[in-house]
Every structure is written in structure tokens, then in C-alpha cells.
Design a protein around this motif. Sequence first.
Motif, PDB file in Angstrom:
ATOM      1  N   MET A  91      13.911 -14.131  16.900  1.00  0.00           N
ATOM      2  CA  MET A  91      13.699 -12.305  17.037  1.00  0.00           C
ATOM      3  C   MET A  91      14.848 -11.885  16.317  1.00  0.00           C
ATOM      4  N   ASN A  92      14.682 -10.634  16.225  1.00  0.00           N
ATOM      5  CA  ASN A  92      15.786  -9.697  15.501  1.00  0.00           C
ATOM      6  C   ASN A  92      16.500  -8.964  16.684  1.00  0.00           C
ATOM      7  N   ALA A  93      17.219  -8.046  16.478  1.00  0.00           N
ATOM      8  CA  ALA A  93      17.894  -7.221  17.283  1.00  0.00           C
ATOM      9  C   ALA A  93      17.205  -6.540  18.207  1.00  0.00           C
ATOM     10  N   ALA A  94      16.141  -6.025  17.827  1.00  0.00           N
ATOM     11  CA  ALA A  94      15.111  -5.261  18.408  1.00  0.00           C
ATOM     12  C   ALA A  94      14.114  -6.015  19.053  1.00  0.00           C
ATOM     13  N   GLY A  95      14.171  -7.270  18.909  1.00  0.00           N
ATOM     14  CA  GLY A  95      13.117  -8.093  19.864  1.00  0.00           C
ATOM     15  C   GLY A  95      11.991  -8.421  19.071  1.00  0.00           C
ATOM     16  N   LYS A  96      11.963  -8.072  17.660  1.00  0.00           N
ATOM     17  CA  LYS A  96      10.462  -8.255  17.162  1.00  0.00           C
ATOM     18  C   LYS A  96      10.773  -9.960  16.362  1.00  0.00           C
ATOM     19  N   THR A  97       9.628 -10.606  16.536  1.00  0.00           N
ATOM     20  CA  THR A  97       9.985 -12.038  15.810  1.00  0.00           C
ATOM     21  C   THR A  97       9.621 -11.853  14.333  1.00  0.00           C
ATOM     22  N   VAL A  98      10.282 -12.962  13.720  1.00  0.00           N
ATOM     23  CA  VAL A  98      10.246 -13.008  12.240  1.00  0.00           C
ATOM     24  C   VAL A  98       8.541 -12.814  11.747  1.00  0.00           C
ATOM     25  N   THR A  99       7.873 -13.523  12.457  1.00  0.00           N
ATOM     26  CA  THR A  99       6.400 -13.345  12.281  1.00  0.00           C
ATOM     27  C   THR A  99       5.735 -11.772  12.462  1.00  0.00           C
ATOM     28  N   GLN A 100       6.486 -11.046  13.269  1.00  0.00           N
ATOM     29  CA  GLN A 100       5.887  -9.651  13.425  1.00  0.00           C
ATOM     30  C   GLN A 100       6.703  -8.807  12.178  1.00  0.00           C
ATOM     31  N   LEU A 101       8.025  -9.189  11.800  1.00  0.00           N
ATOM     32  CA  LEU A 101       8.373  -8.515  10.786  1.00  0.00           C
ATOM     33  C   LEU A 101       7.734  -8.790   9.416  1.00  0.00           C
ATOM     34  N   MET A 102       7.277  -9.911   9.196  1.00  0.00           N
ATOM     35  CA  MET A 102       6.588 -10.386   8.020  1.00  0.00           C
ATOM     36  C   MET A 102       5.119  -9.683   8.058  1.00  0.00           C
ATOM     37  N   ALA A 103       4.714  -9.555   9.096  1.00  0.00           N
ATOM     38  CA  ALA A 103       3.319  -8.685   9.200  1.00  0.00           C
ATOM     39  C   ALA A 103       3.533  -7.218   8.795  1.00  0.00           C
ATOM     40  N   GLU A 104       4.651  -6.760   9.316  1.00  0.00           N
ATOM     41  CA  GLU A 104       5.176  -5.314   9.037  1.00  0.00           C
ATOM     42  C   GLU A 104       5.270  -5.144   7.524  1.00  0.00           C
ATOM     43  N   LYS A 105       5.924  -6.116   7.012  1.00  0.00           N
ATOM     44  CA  LYS A 105       6.582  -6.346   5.432  1.00  0.00           C
ATOM     45  C   LYS A 105       5.330  -6.303   4.655  1.00  0.00           C
ATOM     46  N   ASP A 106       4.002  -7.139   5.197  1.00  0.00           N
ATOM     47  CA  ASP A 106       2.910  -7.296   4.296  1.00  0.00           C
ATOM     48  C   ASP A 106       2.058  -5.785   4.417  1.00  0.00           C
ATOM     49  N   MET A 107       2.179  -5.086   5.636  1.00  0.00           N
ATOM     50  CA  MET A 107       1.561  -3.821   5.701  1.00  0.00           C
ATOM     51  C   MET A 107       2.293  -2.747   4.849  1.00  0.00           C
ATOM     52  N   LEU A 108       3.552  -2.904   4.995  1.00  0.00           N
ATOM     53  CA  LEU A 108       4.323  -1.911   4.220  1.00  0.00           C
ATOM     54  C   LEU A 108       4.076  -2.120   2.411  1.00  0.00           C
ATOM     55  N   THR A 109       3.899  -3.399   2.121  1.00  0.00           N
ATOM     56  CA  THR A 109       3.844  -3.619   0.646  1.00  0.00           C
ATOM     57  C   THR A 109       2.447  -3.241   0.503  1.00  0.00           C
ATOM     58  N   LEU A 110       1.339  -3.360   1.089  1.00  0.00           N
ATOM     59  CA  LEU A 110      -0.180  -2.993   0.976  1.00  0.00           C
ATOM     60  C   LEU A 110      -0.016  -1.367   0.868  1.00  0.00           C
ATOM     61  N   ARG A 111       0.562  -0.593   1.727  1.00  0.00           N
ATOM     62  CA  ARG A 111       0.579   0.828   1.752  1.00  0.00           C
ATOM     63  C   ARG A 111       1.250   1.085   0.722  1.00  0.00           C
ATOM     64  N   LEU A 112       2.373   0.753   0.020  1.00  0.00           N
ATOM     65  CA  LEU A 112       3.029   1.000  -1.117  1.00  0.00           C
ATOM     66  C   LEU A 112       2.085   1.034  -2.194  1.00  0.00           C
ATOM     67  N   SER A 113       1.373   0.075  -2.191  1.00  0.00           N
ATOM     68  CA  SER A 113       0.478  -0.352  -3.478  1.00  0.00           C
ATOM     69  C   SER A 113      -0.488   0.782  -3.420  1.00  0.00           C
ATOM     70  N   VAL A 114      -1.349   1.065  -2.499  1.00  0.00           N
ATOM     71  CA  VAL A 114      -2.320   2.030  -2.204  1.00  0.00           C
ATOM     72  C   VAL A 114      -1.696   3.398  -2.675  1.00  0.00           C
ATOM     73  N   LEU A 115      -0.435   3.794  -1.994  1.00  0.00           N
ATOM     74  CA  LEU A 115       0.029   5.102  -2.425  1.00  0.00           C
ATOM     75  C   LEU A 115       0.470   5.187  -3.858  1.00  0.00           C
ATOM     76  N   ARG A 116       0.936   4.101  -4.350  1.00  0.00           N
ATOM     77  CA  ARG A 116       1.522   4.261  -5.803  1.00  0.00           C
ATOM     78  C   ARG A 116       0.213   4.522  -6.814  1.00  0.00           C
ATOM     79  N   ASP A 117      -0.900   3.793  -6.506  1.00  0.00           N
ATOM     80  CA  ASP A 117      -2.166   3.825  -7.499  1.00  0.00           C
ATOM     81  C   ASP A 117      -2.768   5.470  -7.034  1.00  0.00           C
TER      82      ASP A 117
END
Length: 173
Positions: A91-117
Motif C-alpha cells: 500500500m501507498n501512504a494513502a492506503g491504496k494497494t499497488v493493484t489499485q494504483l495500476m488500475a487507476e493508471k490504466d484508466m488515466l492512460t485510456l482517458r488520455l488516449s480518448v481525450l487526445r484523439d
Amino acid sequence: MLSHDLAQRRYNFALVNKKSKIMKLAEALSIRKDLQKRIQQIRRRLGDNVKIQEGDEPAENPVELMKELDECLVNLEDLIWRINQTNLKTMNAAGKTVTQLMAEKDMLTLRLSVLRDTYDTASSQRERYSRSEIKMVTVIDVKQLSKQIDDYASKLRRLDVEIQALNFQTDLI
């Protein structure tokens, strides 16, 4: 290109030293990447050696390649399981697991891809050759969209750095 035996040597080293040496998550991720490359190389080598011209000998024994593949797959499965277990429990300092952080990263990456398109489409200029052609107009604020993209990209970079830091600090289970 990856050395033929590099991935296996690194993984064997990690297994032999499992009790005496603590492996960091970042090292395990690197070994996983090496094993995945090695499996792809074995796949190509198998393809090159399972069917040959009559009367020729294969450059490599397909049976031996299959044994090598099996060994790599067993090692990769174990390593992936350990990485996933580690990610679930770290877990990070905020109590999120690395798995949660990776899911958040994946969604940010997807969101950015759609917004850039969307930005590319909205900001492109289509020339009209005559007044009778249909005029296309942009219906969103491109400047605001650009700021939004910059904000999400910054958030993604910070999140990526946080995940990388955890990878280098965390011992593999």
C-alpha cells in the motif's frame, strides 16, 4: 536482443537466493519481462524447427525447445503469482494497494488516449474548396480540452513515479 539464457539465469539466481536475498518488486518485474521475451523467442524457434524440408535436420531439437518452453512458463507463472500477491498487499501512504494504483493508471492512460484523439479531431482544420461544401465546426472548447489533457498527463506522470518508487522499495513476496 536478449541473451538466450539471460532470463533463465536471472530467474534461477533469484530462486536460489530467495531465502538469503530479498528481491525487490522492480527486479521481479524486470525478470518477468525477460522471461516473456524468452518465451516469444522460443515460440519463433519452435516455428522455425517443427517443419523442415525432407531429408534435412532441424537446427534445434523441437522436443528440447518444448522442455525449455515448459520450464519458462512454470517460472513465469510462479513469478506472476508472486508479483500479483505483492501488488495486492503493498500500500501507498494513502492506503491504496499497488493493484489499485495500476488500475487507476490504466484508466488515466485510456482517458488520455480518448481525450487526445478528441483534441486532434476538434483542432484539425478541414479546408473547403467551394462555398457549397458543408462547413464543419468544432463544438467544444479546444483550449479547455488541452488544459484538461495537460492536467491528466501530469497526474499520470506523478502516479507512474509513485508506482515505480513502490516497486523499488517493496520486497517481493
